[in-house]
Scaffold this active site. Sequence first.
Site, PDB file in Angstrom:
ATOM      1  N   ARG A 202     -11.911   1.927  -8.863  1.00 21.39           N
ATOM      2  CA  ARG A 202     -11.004   3.022  -9.242  1.00 21.39           C
ATOM      3  C   ARG A 202     -11.285   3.482 -10.675  1.00 21.39           C
ATOM      4  NH1 ARG A 202      -5.105   1.353  -6.825  1.00 21.39           N
ATOM      5  NH2 ARG A 202      -5.785   0.987  -4.695  1.00 21.39           N
TER       6      ARG A 202
ATOM      7  N   TRP B  93       2.441   8.028  -2.703  1.00 25.21           N
ATOM      8  CA  TRP B  93       3.835   8.286  -3.071  1.00 25.21           C
ATOM      9  C   TRP B  93       3.886   9.158  -4.334  1.00 25.21           C
ATOM     10  CZ3 TRP B  93       6.821   7.313  -7.400  1.00 25.21           C
ATOM     11  CH2 TRP B  93       8.203   7.338  -7.234  1.00 25.21           C
TER      12      TRP B  93
ATOM     13  N   ASP C  57       0.826  -1.207   0.000  1.00 20.40           N
ATOM     14  CA  ASP C  57       0.000   0.000   0.000  1.00 20.40           C
ATOM     15  C   ASP C  57       0.867   1.266   0.000  1.00 20.40           C
ATOM     16  OD1 ASP C  57      -2.260   1.548   0.148  1.00 20.40           O
ATOM     17  OD2 ASP C  57      -2.500   1.322   2.314  1.00 20.40           O
ATOM     18  N   GLY C  58       0.339   2.338  -0.584  1.00 22.12           N
ATOM     19  CA  GLY C  58       0.980   3.641  -0.507  1.00 22.12           C
ATOM     20  C   GLY C  58       1.528   4.136  -1.842  1.00 22.12           C
TER      21      GLY C  58
ATOM     22  N   GLY D 234      -0.164   5.189  -4.587  1.00 17.35           N
ATOM     23  CA  GLY D 234      -0.857   6.394  -5.037  1.00 17.35           C
ATOM     24  C   GLY D 234      -0.385   7.627  -4.278  1.00 17.35           C
TER      25      GLY D 234
ATOM     26  N   ASN E  44     -10.836  -2.738  -5.631  1.00 16.72           N
ATOM     27  CA  ASN E  44     -10.062  -1.852  -6.508  1.00 16.72           C
ATOM     28  C   ASN E  44     -10.726  -1.615  -7.867  1.00 16.72           C
ATOM     29  OD1 ASN E  44      -6.760  -2.881  -5.380  1.00 16.72           O
ATOM     30  ND2 ASN E  44      -8.147  -1.314  -4.625  1.00 16.72           N
TER      31      ASN E  44
ATOM     32  N   SER F  93      -7.369  -5.759  -4.916  1.00 17.55           N
ATOM     33  CA  SER F  93      -8.505  -6.326  -4.195  1.00 17.55           C
ATOM     34  C   SER F  93      -9.749  -6.239  -5.065  1.00 17.55           C
ATOM     35  CB  SER F  93      -8.723  -5.575  -2.886  1.00 17.55           C
ATOM     36  OG  SER F  93      -9.333  -4.329  -3.126  1.00 17.55           O
ATOM     37  N   THR F  94     -10.766  -6.950  -4.645  1.00 14.17           N
ATOM     38  CA  THR F  94     -12.030  -6.901  -5.372  1.00 14.17           C
ATOM     39  C   THR F  94     -12.583  -5.470  -5.362  1.00 14.17           C
ATOM     40  OG1 THR F  94     -12.937  -7.778  -3.317  1.00 14.17           O
ATOM     41  CG2 THR F  94     -12.764  -9.301  -5.133  1.00 14.17           C
TER      42      THR F  94
ATOM     43  N   SER G  54      -7.783  -4.641   6.125  1.00 10.32           N
ATOM     44  CA  SER G  54      -8.386  -4.367   4.815  1.00 10.32           C
ATOM     45  C   SER G  54      -8.792  -5.619   4.040  1.00 10.32           C
ATOM     46  CB  SER G  54      -7.442  -3.511   3.970  1.00 10.32           C
ATOM     47  OG  SER G  54      -7.221  -2.269   4.595  1.00 10.32           O
TER      48      SER G  54
ATOM     49  N   HIS H 212       2.428   3.131  -9.067  1.00  7.87           N
ATOM     50  CA  HIS H 212       2.309   1.683  -9.232  1.00  7.87           C
ATOM     51  C   HIS H 212       3.587   1.100  -9.831  1.00  7.87           C
ATOM     52  CE1 HIS H 212      -1.717   1.976  -7.942  1.00  7.87           C
ATOM     53  NE2 HIS H 212      -2.199   2.522  -9.035  1.00  7.87           N
TER      54      HIS H 212
HETATM   55  C1  V0D Z   1       0.725  -2.282  -8.542  1.00  4.69           C
HETATM   56  C2  V0D Z   1       2.759  -2.753  -6.233  1.00  4.69           C
HETATM   57  C3  V0D Z   1       2.809  -7.408  -9.996  1.00  4.69           C
HETATM   58  C4  V0D Z   1       1.281  -2.759  -6.053  1.00  4.69           C
HETATM   59  C5  V0D Z   1       3.248  -3.768  -7.214  1.00  4.69           C
HETATM   60  C6  V0D Z   1      -3.299  -5.619 -10.857  1.00  4.69           C
HETATM   61  C7  V0D Z   1       0.474  -1.989  -7.086  1.00  4.69           C
HETATM   62  C8  V0D Z   1       2.872  -3.434  -8.650  1.00  4.69           C
HETATM   63  C9  V0D Z   1       1.591  -8.001 -10.115  1.00  4.69           C
HETATM   64  C10 V0D Z   1       1.303  -9.407 -10.391  1.00  4.69           C
HETATM   65  C11 V0D Z   1       0.784  -4.661  -9.244  1.00  4.69           C
HETATM   66  C12 V0D Z   1       0.076  -9.969 -10.114  1.00  4.69           C
HETATM   67  C13 V0D Z   1      -0.170 -11.298 -10.371  1.00  4.69           C
HETATM   68  C14 V0D Z   1       0.811 -12.088 -10.879  1.00  4.69           C
HETATM   69  C15 V0D Z   1       2.043 -11.559 -11.164  1.00  4.69           C
HETATM   70  C16 V0D Z   1       2.287 -10.223 -10.922  1.00  4.69           C
HETATM   71  C17 V0D Z   1       0.694  -6.971  -9.858  1.00  4.69           C
HETATM   72  C18 V0D Z   1      -1.265  -5.833  -9.545  1.00  4.69           C
HETATM   73  C19 V0D Z   1      -0.590  -4.684  -9.244  1.00  4.69           C
HETATM   74  C20 V0D Z   1      -2.739  -5.838  -9.547  1.00  4.69           C
HETATM   75  F1  V0D Z   1       0.594 -13.393 -11.124  1.00  4.69           F
HETATM   76  N1  V0D Z   1       2.704  -6.126  -9.690  1.00  4.69           N
HETATM   77  N2  V0D Z   1       1.417  -5.832  -9.593  1.00  4.69           N
HETATM   78  N3  V0D Z   1      -0.632  -6.990  -9.834  1.00  4.69           N
HETATM   79  N4  V0D Z   1       1.462  -3.498  -8.891  1.00  4.69           N
END
Ligand code: V0D
Length: 253
Positions: free
Chosen positions: A81, A35, A30-31, A33, A78, A75-76, A206, A47
Amino acid sequence: MTMAGNKRELEPGGLTAGKKIPRHVAIIMDGNGRWAKKRYLPRIAGHRAGMKTMRKIVEFANEIGVGILSLYAFSTENWKRPPREVDFLMRLPEEYLQRELPLLIEKNIVVSIMGEPAGLPARTQKAIDTALEKTRGNTGMILNFAFNYGGRTEIIHAVKTLCSEIVYGHLHVDEITEDMFGKYLYSGGMPDPDLLIRPSGELRISNFLLWQLAYTELWFTDVLWPDFEKEHFWEAVLEYQQRERRFGGVSKF
Ligand code: V0D
């Protein structure tokens, strides 16, 4: 600084001698956005920075011998957004896996998912399926993504499966125990987290791993996820070890 990536400190007689590395660590990433906002950058940049942090922390957790790393990414809730942000987020798993999968394979890491894959874009599902398939035979750290995940949804999903087994006569109501209920969750059969890390100053669960966090040590920091470093992870592990030692074999419960 206690650690600074010095491997020698981790070997017998070193800093962690006789102390347990948590077997299962869960993190709410978390954090991102906030940042970005602080820097007058678009949320997307947050992100992206969060993903960079994630790559570092996966590597570090693997190096110090964590058995399971569970990451809360989406999360479900999200889905509420802005559509453009959701769109961008949905491309991240594919981007991450395209870039990291060879490294994950090389490090013997197993990719695993908790959540509802239905409703995700086909390309995202495909990338995830490929990663699951290509790492299925690995025997190292389990990298467990909570993806399109909600704790209550997970419990309801387990209850529904249980109920249908009863309806079909495969199961009797009296046979339901805590242990067997756990096996119907997305995390089926995995040990519960020993340590939960939540950055960015929020002091909440959460809707993450509601059932599994029953006895987990919680560790919070004000540091935003994109600013989170290996040193913070190590600090959480040390704190966990101190809490363990304080109980010194006496039951916590
Ligand atoms: C965005 C920080 C990897 C959090 C990390 C859509 C916010 C980067 C994955 C990921 C996100 C998910 C499943 C998987 C492999 C990689 C990821 C999301 C957001 C949600 F099998 N980064 N990441 N998924 N962020």
